[in-house]
Design a protein around this motif. Structure first.
Motif, PDB file in Angstrom:
ATOM      1  N   SER A 285       0.821  -1.207   0.000  1.00  0.00           N
ATOM      2  CA  SER A 285       0.000   0.000   0.000  1.00  0.00           C
ATOM      3  C   SER A 285       0.860   1.263   0.000  1.00  0.00           C
ATOM      4  CB  SER A 285      -0.871   0.012   1.253  1.00  0.00           C
ATOM      5  OG  SER A 285      -0.031   0.128   2.401  1.00  0.00           O
ATOM      6  N   THR A 286       0.209   2.384  -0.249  1.00  0.00           N
ATOM      7  CA  THR A 286       0.877   3.682  -0.158  1.00  0.00           C
ATOM      8  C   THR A 286       1.433   3.892   1.248  1.00  0.00           C
ATOM      9  OG1 THR A 286      -0.529   4.633  -1.864  1.00  0.00           O
ATOM     10  CG2 THR A 286       0.525   6.182  -0.367  1.00  0.00           C
ATOM     11  N   GLU A 287       0.656   3.470   2.231  1.00  0.00           N
ATOM     12  CA  GLU A 287       1.084   3.639   3.622  1.00  0.00           C
ATOM     13  C   GLU A 287       2.392   2.877   3.895  1.00  0.00           C
ATOM     14  OE1 GLU A 287      -1.969   2.363   6.276  1.00  0.00           O
ATOM     15  OE2 GLU A 287      -0.796   2.947   8.042  1.00  0.00           O
ATOM     16  N   THR A 288       2.442   1.656   3.415  1.00  0.00           N
ATOM     17  CA  THR A 288       3.658   0.856   3.622  1.00  0.00           C
ATOM     18  C   THR A 288       4.825   1.439   2.833  1.00  0.00           C
ATOM     19  OG1 THR A 288       2.309  -1.105   3.994  1.00  0.00           O
ATOM     20  CG2 THR A 288       4.622  -1.478   3.477  1.00  0.00           C
ATOM     21  N   ALA A 289       4.542   1.945   1.648  1.00  0.00           N
ATOM     22  CA  ALA A 289       5.607   2.581   0.863  1.00  0.00           C
ATOM     23  C   ALA A 289       6.149   3.803   1.603  1.00  0.00           C
ATOM     24  CB  ALA A 289       5.081   2.963  -0.523  1.00  0.00           C
ATOM     25  N   ARG A 290       5.256   4.551   2.228  1.00  0.00           N
ATOM     26  CA  ARG A 290       5.699   5.722   3.017  1.00  0.00           C
ATOM     27  C   ARG A 290       6.561   5.284   4.196  1.00  0.00           C
ATOM     28  NH1 ARG A 290       2.968  10.672   2.356  1.00  0.00           N
ATOM     29  NH2 ARG A 290       3.705  11.170   4.450  1.00  0.00           N
ATOM     30  N   GLU A 291       6.153   4.170   4.803  1.00  0.00           N
ATOM     31  CA  GLU A 291       6.926   3.626   5.930  1.00  0.00           C
ATOM     32  C   GLU A 291       8.328   3.227   5.468  1.00  0.00           C
ATOM     33  OE1 GLU A 291       5.177   0.133   7.674  1.00  0.00           O
ATOM     34  OE2 GLU A 291       6.807  -0.052   9.148  1.00  0.00           O
ATOM     35  N   ALA A 292       8.406   2.659   4.265  1.00  0.00           N
ATOM     36  CA  ALA A 292       9.713   2.262   3.734  1.00  0.00           C
ATOM     37  C   ALA A 292      10.621   3.485   3.600  1.00  0.00           C
ATOM     38  CB  ALA A 292       9.541   1.569   2.384  1.00  0.00           C
ATOM     39  N   VAL A 293      10.071   4.569   3.063  1.00  0.00           N
ATOM     40  CA  VAL A 293      10.861   5.788   2.878  1.00  0.00           C
ATOM     41  C   VAL A 293      11.247   6.377   4.242  1.00  0.00           C
ATOM     42  CG1 VAL A 293      10.842   8.136   1.928  1.00  0.00           C
ATOM     43  CG2 VAL A 293       9.857   6.244   0.611  1.00  0.00           C
ATOM     44  N   ALA A 294      10.296   6.360   5.163  1.00  0.00           N
ATOM     45  CA  ALA A 294      10.573   6.884   6.507  1.00  0.00           C
ATOM     46  C   ALA A 294      11.622   6.037   7.224  1.00  0.00           C
ATOM     47  CB  ALA A 294       9.278   6.926   7.329  1.00  0.00           C
ATOM     48  N   SER A 295      11.727   4.764   6.831  1.00  0.00           N
ATOM     49  CA  SER A 295      12.713   3.864   7.445  1.00  0.00           C
ATOM     50  C   SER A 295      14.086   3.996   6.801  1.00  0.00           C
ATOM     51  CB  SER A 295      12.244   2.412   7.329  1.00  0.00           C
ATOM     52  OG  SER A 295      10.967   2.257   7.891  1.00  0.00           O
ATOM     53  N   GLY A 296      14.202   4.903   5.846  1.00  0.00           N
ATOM     54  CA  GLY A 296      15.524   5.183   5.278  1.00  0.00           C
ATOM     55  C   GLY A 296      15.750   4.618   3.885  1.00  0.00           C
ATOM     56  N   LEU A 297      14.752   3.933   3.325  1.00  0.00           N
ATOM     57  CA  LEU A 297      14.906   3.427   1.953  1.00  0.00           C
ATOM     58  C   LEU A 297      14.601   4.581   0.999  1.00  0.00           C
ATOM     59  CD1 LEU A 297      13.140   0.003   2.538  1.00  0.00           C
ATOM     60  CD2 LEU A 297      15.589   0.380   2.159  1.00  0.00           C
ATOM     61  N   ARG A 298      15.606   4.996   0.255  1.00  0.00           N
ATOM     62  CA  ARG A 298      15.479   6.226  -0.526  1.00  0.00           C
ATOM     63  C   ARG A 298      15.023   5.971  -1.950  1.00  0.00           C
ATOM     64  NH1 ARG A 298      17.675  11.120  -1.924  1.00  0.00           N
ATOM     65  NH2 ARG A 298      19.293  10.559  -3.392  1.00  0.00           N
ATOM     66  N   HIS A 299      15.330   4.790  -2.460  1.00  0.00           N
ATOM     67  CA  HIS A 299      15.021   4.472  -3.856  1.00  0.00           C
ATOM     68  C   HIS A 299      13.795   3.566  -3.917  1.00  0.00           C
ATOM     69  CE1 HIS A 299      18.661   6.280  -5.552  1.00  0.00           C
ATOM     70  NE2 HIS A 299      19.205   5.929  -4.407  1.00  0.00           N
ATOM     71  N   ILE A 300      12.788   4.014  -4.631  1.00  0.00           N
ATOM     72  CA  ILE A 300      11.527   3.274  -4.721  1.00  0.00           C
ATOM     73  C   ILE A 300      11.320   2.813  -6.165  1.00  0.00           C
ATOM     74  CG2 ILE A 300       9.008   3.508  -4.553  1.00  0.00           C
ATOM     75  CD1 ILE A 300      10.284   3.425  -1.827  1.00  0.00           C
ATOM     76  N   GLY A 301      10.933   1.550  -6.313  1.00  0.00           N
ATOM     77  CA  GLY A 301      10.678   1.007  -7.647  1.00  0.00           C
ATOM     78  C   GLY A 301       9.230   0.602  -7.816  1.00  0.00           C
ATOM     79  N   GLU A 302       8.683   0.935  -8.978  1.00  0.00           N
ATOM     80  CA  GLU A 302       7.307   0.541  -9.329  1.00  0.00           C
ATOM     81  C   GLU A 302       7.321   0.064 -10.779  1.00  0.00           C
ATOM     82  OE1 GLU A 302       4.041   0.617  -8.008  1.00  0.00           O
ATOM     83  OE2 GLU A 302       4.868   0.822  -5.992  1.00  0.00           O
ATOM     84  N   ASN A 303       6.394  -0.836 -11.113  1.00  0.00           N
ATOM     85  CA  ASN A 303       6.432  -1.361 -12.478  1.00  0.00           C
ATOM     86  C   ASN A 303       5.232  -1.010 -13.348  1.00  0.00           C
ATOM     87  OD1 ASN A 303       4.673  -3.078 -11.224  1.00  0.00           O
ATOM     88  ND2 ASN A 303       5.367  -4.895 -12.331  1.00  0.00           N
ATOM     89  N   ARG A 304       4.257  -0.296 -12.796  1.00  0.00           N
ATOM     90  CA  ARG A 304       3.128   0.159 -13.617  1.00  0.00           C
ATOM     91  C   ARG A 304       2.729   1.559 -13.170  1.00  0.00           C
ATOM     92  NH1 ARG A 304      -1.115  -3.333 -15.460  1.00  0.00           N
ATOM     93  NH2 ARG A 304      -2.484  -1.995 -14.253  1.00  0.00           N
ATOM     94  N   TRP A 305       2.581   2.477 -14.096  1.00  0.00           N
ATOM     95  CA  TRP A 305       2.215   3.839 -13.724  1.00  0.00           C
ATOM     96  C   TRP A 305       0.860   3.875 -13.011  1.00  0.00           C
ATOM     97  CZ3 TRP A 305       3.334   8.220 -12.007  1.00  0.00           C
ATOM     98  CH2 TRP A 305       2.386   9.253 -12.003  1.00  0.00           C
ATOM     99  N   GLN A 306      -0.083   3.051 -13.473  1.00  0.00           N
ATOM    100  CA  GLN A 306      -1.417   3.041 -12.867  1.00  0.00           C
ATOM    101  C   GLN A 306      -1.342   2.747 -11.366  1.00  0.00           C
ATOM    102  OE1 GLN A 306      -0.407   1.658 -15.744  1.00  0.00           O
ATOM    103  NE2 GLN A 306      -2.102   0.726 -16.857  1.00  0.00           N
TER     104      GLN A 306
END
Ligand SMILES: *Cc1c(COP(=O)(O)O)cnc(C)c1O
Length: 228
Positions: A38-59
């Motif tokens: 989810s978006t929430e978990t993705a935010r948690e990842a960034v807040a935990s120090g993971l700076r690079h985020i990967g996604e495979n579909r724009w939608q």
């Protein structure tokens, strides 16, 4: 298992793989692939120090991008349809799936419009599986040559995906093959600059990829989990 514990375990495995293969930990970059969460978990990842985020579909990425935006560096790692390029350029710093001239043309056009350059990885189908996207290895040289027509594209490296069901150890020749292709490309000097990076290795095979020279690993399940 919580996010921080997962990050800690992955970090230890990366450090071990680097130590086994005599590589520097700083030469291996991690992309947190958030497509299963989810978006929430993705935010948690960034807040935990993971700076690079990967996604495979724009939608699927759009809501996360709107929520997180420039707090992360964005990597487009999946097959990119030409009609989605206009959404991706300017938001994603890296495109890992450059596999055809029509895509190069559209990326270059959109980047020129914004006055930016886009860092790309040329995707190569090293394993030769019919279900995989990417250039055949023997097409790489000619393709790279054509890319010099697109001044807004910079080739950061090569990307591949190993056979999914394979035992980790069976993926080694695929990763080794990608490294050889990068070295051949640099030796030929086709692009006029050094192509540095190898984007290879996912949850089930990243340690082998690191041993074979990966400079970017793309980690979903093992790092940020899988929901739903
Ligand atoms: C989903 C995906 C990943 C991450 O997958 P995991 O096995 O969950 O680590 C990496 N690279 C690409 C291109 C993907 O589509």
């Amino acid at each position: 298992m919580g996010m921080l514990e997962r990050i800690r375990q992955v970090e230890a495995r990366i450090a071990d793989a680097c130590a086994r293969s005599g590589r520097n930990r700083e030469d291996v970059n991690v992309i947190a692939v958030t497509k299963y969460v989810s978006t929430e978990t993705a935010r948690e990842a960034v807040a935990s120090g993971l700076r690079h985020i990967g996604e495979n579909r724009w939608q699927d990425a759009e809501a996360k991008w709107l929520s997180i935006g420039p707090d992360a560096v964005w990597h487009f790692i999946g097959h990119l349809q030409t009609n989605k390029v206009k959404y991706v350029v300017g938001k994603f710093a890296y495109v890992h799936s450059l596999d055809r001239l029509s895509l190069a043309e559209e990326l270059d056009r959109c980047a020129a419009k914004l006055g930016i350059t886009v860092d790309c990885f040329i995707q190569v189908n090293v394993s030769g599986e019919q279900t995989k996207y990417g250039l055949a290895p023997e097409q790489l040289g000619a393709f790279a040559k054509r890319l010099t027509d697109f001044p807004r594209l910079r080739v950061a490296g090569l990307m591949t995906m190993a056979p999914f069901e394979a035992e980790a150890e069976e993926t080694r020749p695929v990763f080794r093959g990608l490294k050889r292709l990068r070295d051949d490309l640099n030796r030929a000097g086709t692009l006029g600059y050094e192509v540095k990076h190898l984007s290879m290795g996912m949850s089930n095979d990243f340690e082998v990829a690191i041993e074979e020279g990966a400079t970017w690993v793309r980690l979903g399940t093992v790092l940020v989990g899988k929901e739903g």
